[in-house]
Design a protein around this motif. Structure first.
Motif, PDB file in Angstrom:
ATOM      1  N   GLY A  83      21.481  12.145 -28.503  1.00  0.00           N
ATOM      2  CA  GLY A  83      22.676  11.368 -28.167  1.00  0.00           C
ATOM      3  C   GLY A  83      22.558  10.608 -26.873  1.00  0.00           C
ATOM      4  N   LEU A  84      21.430  10.764 -26.171  1.00  0.00           N
ATOM      5  CA  LEU A  84      21.194  10.080 -24.901  1.00  0.00           C
ATOM      6  C   LEU A  84      19.946   9.205 -25.027  1.00  0.00           C
ATOM      7  N   LEU A  85      19.607   8.523 -23.944  1.00  0.00           N
ATOM      8  CA  LEU A  85      18.364   7.760 -23.909  1.00  0.00           C
ATOM      9  C   LEU A  85      17.171   8.705 -23.916  1.00  0.00           C
ATOM     10  N   GLY A  86      16.213   8.425 -24.779  1.00  0.00           N
ATOM     11  CA  GLY A  86      14.965   9.163 -24.736  1.00  0.00           C
ATOM     12  C   GLY A  86      13.935   8.453 -23.892  1.00  0.00           C
ATOM     13  N   ALA A  87      13.815   7.136 -24.088  1.00  0.00           N
ATOM     14  CA  ALA A  87      12.845   6.344 -23.327  1.00  0.00           C
ATOM     15  C   ALA A  87      13.234   4.879 -23.370  1.00  0.00           C
ATOM     16  N   LEU A  88      12.843   4.166 -22.335  1.00  0.00           N
ATOM     17  CA  LEU A  88      12.946   2.711 -22.328  1.00  0.00           C
ATOM     18  C   LEU A  88      11.657   2.130 -22.878  1.00  0.00           C
ATOM     19  N   GLU A  89      11.773   1.098 -23.689  1.00  0.00           N
ATOM     20  CA  GLU A  89      10.597   0.312 -24.042  1.00  0.00           C
ATOM     21  C   GLU A  89      10.552  -0.861 -23.075  1.00  0.00           C
ATOM     22  N   LEU A  90       9.429  -0.985 -22.364  1.00  0.00           N
ATOM     23  CA  LEU A  90       9.294  -1.997 -21.324  1.00  0.00           C
ATOM     24  C   LEU A  90       8.172  -2.970 -21.658  1.00  0.00           C
ATOM     25  N   GLN A  91       8.310  -4.176 -21.100  1.00  0.00           N
ATOM     26  CA  GLN A  91       7.247  -5.174 -21.222  1.00  0.00           C
ATOM     27  C   GLN A  91       6.905  -5.694 -19.841  1.00  0.00           C
ATOM     28  N   LEU A 114       0.859  -1.183   0.000  1.00  0.00           N
ATOM     29  CA  LEU A 114       0.000   0.000   0.000  1.00  0.00           C
ATOM     30  C   LEU A 114       0.892   1.229   0.000  1.00  0.00           C
ATOM     31  N   LYS A 115       0.804   2.010  -1.086  1.00  0.00           N
ATOM     32  CA  LYS A 115       1.647   3.189  -1.246  1.00  0.00           C
ATOM     33  C   LYS A 115       0.795   4.330  -1.790  1.00  0.00           C
ATOM     34  N   PRO A 116       1.256   5.585  -1.614  1.00  0.00           N
ATOM     35  CA  PRO A 116       0.516   6.707  -2.194  1.00  0.00           C
ATOM     36  C   PRO A 116       0.398   6.592  -3.712  1.00  0.00           C
ATOM     37  N   GLU A 117       1.426   6.037  -4.354  1.00  0.00           N
ATOM     38  CA  GLU A 117       1.382   5.720  -5.768  1.00  0.00           C
ATOM     39  C   GLU A 117       1.751   4.252  -5.940  1.00  0.00           C
ATOM     40  N   ALA A 118       1.197   3.611  -6.959  1.00  0.00           N
ATOM     41  CA  ALA A 118       1.519   2.212  -7.218  1.00  0.00           C
ATOM     42  C   ALA A 118       2.882   2.097  -7.878  1.00  0.00           C
ATOM     43  N   ASP A 119       3.530   0.948  -7.707  1.00  0.00           N
ATOM     44  CA  ASP A 119       4.739   0.675  -8.474  1.00  0.00           C
ATOM     45  C   ASP A 119       4.686  -0.755  -8.988  1.00  0.00           C
ATOM     46  N   ALA A 120       5.516  -1.038  -9.955  1.00  0.00           N
ATOM     47  CA  ALA A 120       5.537  -2.355 -10.589  1.00  0.00           C
ATOM     48  C   ALA A 120       6.887  -2.564 -11.249  1.00  0.00           C
ATOM     49  N   GLU A 121       7.095  -3.784 -11.753  1.00  0.00           N
ATOM     50  CA  GLU A 121       8.335  -4.121 -12.436  1.00  0.00           C
ATOM     51  C   GLU A 121       8.042  -4.515 -13.878  1.00  0.00           C
ATOM     52  N   ALA A 122       9.014  -4.247 -14.754  1.00  0.00           N
ATOM     53  CA  ALA A 122       8.903  -4.638 -16.156  1.00  0.00           C
ATOM     54  C   ALA A 122      10.308  -4.849 -16.708  1.00  0.00           C
ATOM     55  N   VAL A 123      10.398  -5.546 -17.832  1.00  0.00           N
ATOM     56  CA  VAL A 123      11.679  -5.881 -18.449  1.00  0.00           C
ATOM     57  C   VAL A 123      11.980  -4.896 -19.585  1.00  0.00           C
ATOM     58  N   VAL A 124      13.228  -4.446 -19.651  1.00  0.00           N
ATOM     59  CA  VAL A 124      13.654  -3.566 -20.740  1.00  0.00           C
ATOM     60  C   VAL A 124      13.763  -4.389 -22.026  1.00  0.00           C
ATOM     61  N   VAL A 125      12.998  -3.990 -23.052  1.00  0.00           N
ATOM     62  CA  VAL A 125      13.035  -4.693 -24.341  1.00  0.00           C
ATOM     63  C   VAL A 125      13.497  -3.780 -25.482  1.00  0.00           C
ATOM     64  N   GLY A 126      13.762  -2.511 -25.184  1.00  0.00           N
ATOM     65  CA  GLY A 126      14.233  -1.615 -26.231  1.00  0.00           C
ATOM     66  C   GLY A 126      14.656  -0.273 -25.670  1.00  0.00           C
ATOM     67  N   HIS A 127      15.416   0.474 -26.472  1.00  0.00           N
ATOM     68  CA  HIS A 127      15.853   1.830 -26.125  1.00  0.00           C
ATOM     69  C   HIS A 127      15.431   2.783 -27.237  1.00  0.00           C
ATOM     70  N   GLU A 128      14.786   3.877 -26.862  1.00  0.00           N
ATOM     71  CA  GLU A 128      14.430   4.906 -27.828  1.00  0.00           C
ATOM     72  C   GLU A 128      15.418   6.054 -27.703  1.00  0.00           C
ATOM     73  N   PRO A 129      16.069   6.471 -28.816  1.00  0.00           N
ATOM     74  CA  PRO A 129      17.045   7.577 -28.725  1.00  0.00           C
ATOM     75  C   PRO A 129      16.355   8.890 -28.378  1.00  0.00           C
ATOM     76  N   GLY A 130      17.085   9.736 -27.668  1.00  0.00           N
ATOM     77  CA  GLY A 130      16.546  11.025 -27.274  1.00  0.00           C
ATOM     78  C   GLY A 130      16.587  12.041 -28.396  1.00  0.00           C
ATOM     79  N   ARG A 131      15.808  13.095 -28.223  1.00  0.00           N
ATOM     80  CA  ARG A 131      15.768  14.201 -29.170  1.00  0.00           C
ATOM     81  C   ARG A 131      15.915  15.501 -28.410  1.00  0.00           C
ATOM     82  N   GLY A 132      16.219  16.582 -29.161  1.00  0.00           N
ATOM     83  CA  GLY A 132      16.353  17.881 -28.517  1.00  0.00           C
ATOM     84  C   GLY A 132      17.454  17.872 -27.485  1.00  0.00           C
ATOM     85  N   ARG A 133      17.117  18.244 -26.257  1.00  0.00           N
ATOM     86  CA  ARG A 133      18.157  18.305 -25.216  1.00  0.00           C
ATOM     87  C   ARG A 133      18.665  16.923 -24.816  1.00  0.00           C
ATOM     88  N   PHE A 134      17.940  15.871 -25.210  1.00  0.00           N
ATOM     89  CA  PHE A 134      18.401  14.513 -24.934  1.00  0.00           C
ATOM     90  C   PHE A 134      19.032  13.847 -26.154  1.00  0.00           C
TER      91      PHE A 134
END
Length: 275
Positions: free
Chosen positions: A214-222, A192-212
């Protein structure tokens, strides 16, 4: 082989050698508590922001099955009985704890701050309430039985949650008091938490844009249910430069689920503590 199945195989081998019944061969994992839950059938404890650790009487392991390089003096204070619990320093100290327990060579000064907060006897009998009583007899040295409370109403549960969160805690755990030893993800154990949390597996990386760029933009999770989604917030610059690799299990926080099972307002928390 998925990370979940691999962890289960390791844990089967670990506890199987102890002659523990099949029902107890995988640690009990929590589900999220439903709104308005009645706490009376449960023992309630603080949700510790620590690292799950399994002790078989000889070796201390992460939930993944990998050996924890704890100092010999720390291990010498653990009993012969198998234990399940969390290595913990204090509230809001997860990063320091994580760094200490993942070292291949332990640093004594770091481990002097760590205690093993135990909440289960993997080879125990009887109800959870009975096993929690047995754990009190193992207190001493680095072993600290997790305090369990009986709360009489939903209002009392919410009041305790507010108290813990206000003091820097993560939330609460509710464990059915009358149940025998169980394993796997189950509604016998709820968080029981103020916000829920969960686990997922990293299945991909989305490249960042703008200020990001050359860096990670987002993880693709399953998720364990097979739902895929992108997670783009909550990362430090260092994590964007060196993101969790494919196959890593990560923890994320979210507010609610969409009708198709995707989390709303999701944010990265950390690499999951299975290590």
């Amino acid at each position: 082989m998925s990370g979940h199945r691999w962890r289960r195989r390791v844990l089967l081998a670990w506890l199987g050698g102890l002659g523990v019944p099949a029902v107890a061969l995988e640690p009990l994992l929590a589900k999220s508590a439903p709104a308005g839950i009645d706490p009376k059938p449960y023992l309630v404890s603080e949700k510790l922001d620590g690292v799950r650790a399994l002790w078989d009487g000889r070796v201390l392991r992460f939930r993944s099955g990998r050996v924890i390089a704890a100092p010999a003096w720390f291990l010498a204070q653990l009993p012969k009985e198998p234990l399940d619990g969390e290595l913990w320093i204090a509230r809001r100290s997860f990063d320091a704890l994580s760094a200490a327990v993942r070292r291949s060579e332990p640093v004594d000064a770091e481990w002097r701050r760590i205690r093993y907060h135990v909440f289960e006897l993997p080879a125990g009998a009887g109800s959870f309430e009975q096993r929690a009583q047995m754990l009190k007899g193992l207190a001493g040295g680095v072993v600290v039985p997790v305090e369990q409370w009986r709360l009489a109403s939903t209002a009392a549960l919410q009041a305790r949650l507010r108290e813990v969160v206000a003091g820097g805690g993560e939330g609460l755990m509710l464990h059915r008091a009358d149940e025998p030893l169980a394993s796997g993800r189950s509604d016998l154990l709820l968080k029981l938490k103020p916000e829920a949390d969960a686990e997922a597996v990293v299945v991909g990386h989305e490249p960042g844009r703008g200020r990001f760029a050359g860096l990670l933009g987002a993880l693709e999770l399953q998720t364990p249910e097979g739902v895929r989604f992108q997670l783009g917030t909550g990362f430090s610059e260092a994590q964007r430069r060196d993101p969790p690799p494919l196959g890593t299990v990560v923890t994320y926080r979210y507010r609610e689920l969409t009708p198709n099972g995707k989390p709303r307002f999701a944010s990265f928390v950390r690499v999951a503590d299975a290590f």
